[in-house]
Write an enzyme that holds these catalytic residues in place. Structure first.
Site, mmCIF file in Angstrom:
data_model
loop_
_atom_site.group_PDB
_atom_site.id
_atom_site.type_symbol
_atom_site.label_atom_id
_atom_site.label_comp_id
_atom_site.label_asym_id
_atom_site.label_seq_id
_atom_site.Cartn_x
_atom_site.Cartn_y
_atom_site.Cartn_z
ATOM 1 C CD1 TRP A 102 -2.221 -2.284 1.563
ATOM 2 C CD2 TRP A 102 -2.945 -1.042 -0.326
ATOM 3 N NE1 TRP A 102 -3.181 -2.981 0.845
ATOM 4 C CE2 TRP A 102 -3.706 -2.370 -0.144
ATOM 5 C CE3 TRP A 102 -3.063 -0.259 -1.118
ATOM 6 C CZ2 TRP A 102 -4.957 -2.484 -1.173
ATOM 7 C CZ3 TRP A 102 -4.306 -0.627 -2.289
ATOM 8 C CH2 TRP A 102 -4.997 -1.697 -2.150
ATOM 9 C CG ASP A 172 -3.532 4.145 3.982
ATOM 10 O OD1 ASP A 172 -4.727 3.921 4.467
ATOM 11 O OD2 ASP A 172 -3.331 3.513 3.080
ATOM 12 C CE LYS A 196 -8.614 -1.902 4.367
ATOM 13 N NZ LYS A 196 -9.030 -3.211 3.351
#
Ligand code: PMP
Length: 360
Positions: A102, A172, A196
């Protein structure tokens, strides 16, 4: 009804009381005679929901008053572009820590907008650890320094907030927001997709310090422009109302469970049980440095990749889904976000043990 324990990395398992409430309110939400999907985002019931969600998020996360909270569309990957566009509007240098898939993607996106300086990377170690802070090459002239507190694919997590002096820190938090306490005041900006720990896909949380507004590239689209969205209460365009509503229900559920501290306690205990089992076993292994293991995404590999499919089939038969590791790394990954009950961990450990006994 047959529900599985869903170990998917996201979209992921939702708390059952949230699903039940969605079902119960579907045809008539708040006495409107409509579902929440059918009402105006500018009408009082929805605006009230939006205000309540922000207040609840502020209380749960402990967001100081000098930060704005936005609920935007486009997922975390849109923020990969929005962050440099908003914080380095004049094409200033920006810094990134590369700890896995990511952060690599965030770096690639930022490079389209400005020069990127990678202060540290664990690529040479196969992204199996967080680079030690002493070895970072922090540049004071960077517009911000971006890091990924939890790498969802590699299962690597920061268990500390980096000290980078006066450079605004950007995080993030897609796969760790609301799973454990986080010191917002150490950050300039935090963003996280909701799918999530905070709800479903379609809404992205952005928490930004007041001092960082006003640095945007003039060409930033209005919908991605933090200042413009602050002025319009995140409704510069029609928001993802249903996703926003589900997020509000999840926030309420987290509060009822005892808040982020209670989530953190349960999450740590669940992860600990899995890592202890893996470490004691000679069959399963986890490649991540002990101090940097993720509490959200527990990865493990079997002795040979030929055993992957039989393991997944055995898990599926036992009512466990979503355990296949990301295609880029292989192996298994148990994503154990806030909604995973302890019984899901019990069942996973039973299956791991039975499979180990049958195959070693
Ligand atoms: N960052 C992290 C840490 C993630 O886990 C994910 C999604 N798994 C993303 C970014 C991308 O999110 P989205 O697909 O919502 O853009």
């Amino acid at each position: 009804m047959s529900r599985v324990y869903n170990f998917s990395p996201g979209p992921s398992m939702l708390p059952m009381p949230v699903l039940e409430r969605v079902r119960d309110e579907l045809f008539d939400w708040e006495g409107t005679g409509c579902s929440v999907m059918e009402v105006s985002h500018r009408g009082k019931p929805f605006v009230d929901l939006a205000c309540k969600a922000e207040a609840q998020l502020r209380a749960l996360v402990g967001i100081p008053d000098d930060y704005r909270v936005l609920f935007l569309a486009g997922g975390a990957q849109t923020q990969f572009a929005a962050v440099p566009m908003n914080l380095a509007g004049n094409g200033e240098l920006v810094s990134y820590v590369n700890t896995g898939s990511w952060s690599t993607k965030a770096i690639e996106e930022a490079r389209k907008h400005c020069p990127v300086h990678v202060v540290a990377s664990s690529e040479a170690e196969g992204f199996s650890c967080i680079p030690l802070r002493e070895a970072w090459d922090v540049r004071d002239d960077a517009a911000y320094l971006h890091y990924t507190p939890n790498e969802t694919i590699g299962g690597v997590e920061f268990h500390w907030v980096p000290d980078v002096g006066d450079v605004p820190l950007v995080a993030d938090l897609s796969s760790t927001i609301l799973s454990r306490p986080i010191d917002v005041s150490r950050h300039g900006l935090i963003y996280a997709g909701a799918q999530k720990n905070a709800g479903i896909a379609g809404v992205t949380i952005v928490i930004v310090h007041d001092s960082l507004l006003g640095r945007a590239d003039a060409r930033t689209p209005t919908t991605l422009h933090y200042g413009a969205q602050v002025k319009q209460d995140s409704m510069a365009n029609t928001p993802a109302t249903f996703a926003w509503y589900v997020m509000a229900l999840v926030l309420e559920w987290i509060s009822e469970q005892g808040g982020v501290a209670a989530m953190a306690k349960r999450n740590a205990a669940q992860a600990q049980r899995l890592y202890s089992y893996i470490d004691a076993s000679t069959f399963y292994t986890n490649p991540v440095r002990g101090s940097d293991r993720s509490l959200m995404n527990v990865t493990f590999v079997l002795p040979t990749s030929e055993l992957d499919q039989p393991f997944l089939a055995a898990a599926q038969d036992a009512g466990l889904s979503g355990l296949k590791g990301h295609r880029s790394v292989g192996g298994m990954r148990a994503s154990i976000y806030n909604a995973m009950p302890d019984e899901g961990i019990d069942r996973l450990l039973e299956i791991m043990e039975a499979f180990e006994n049958a195959n070693s």
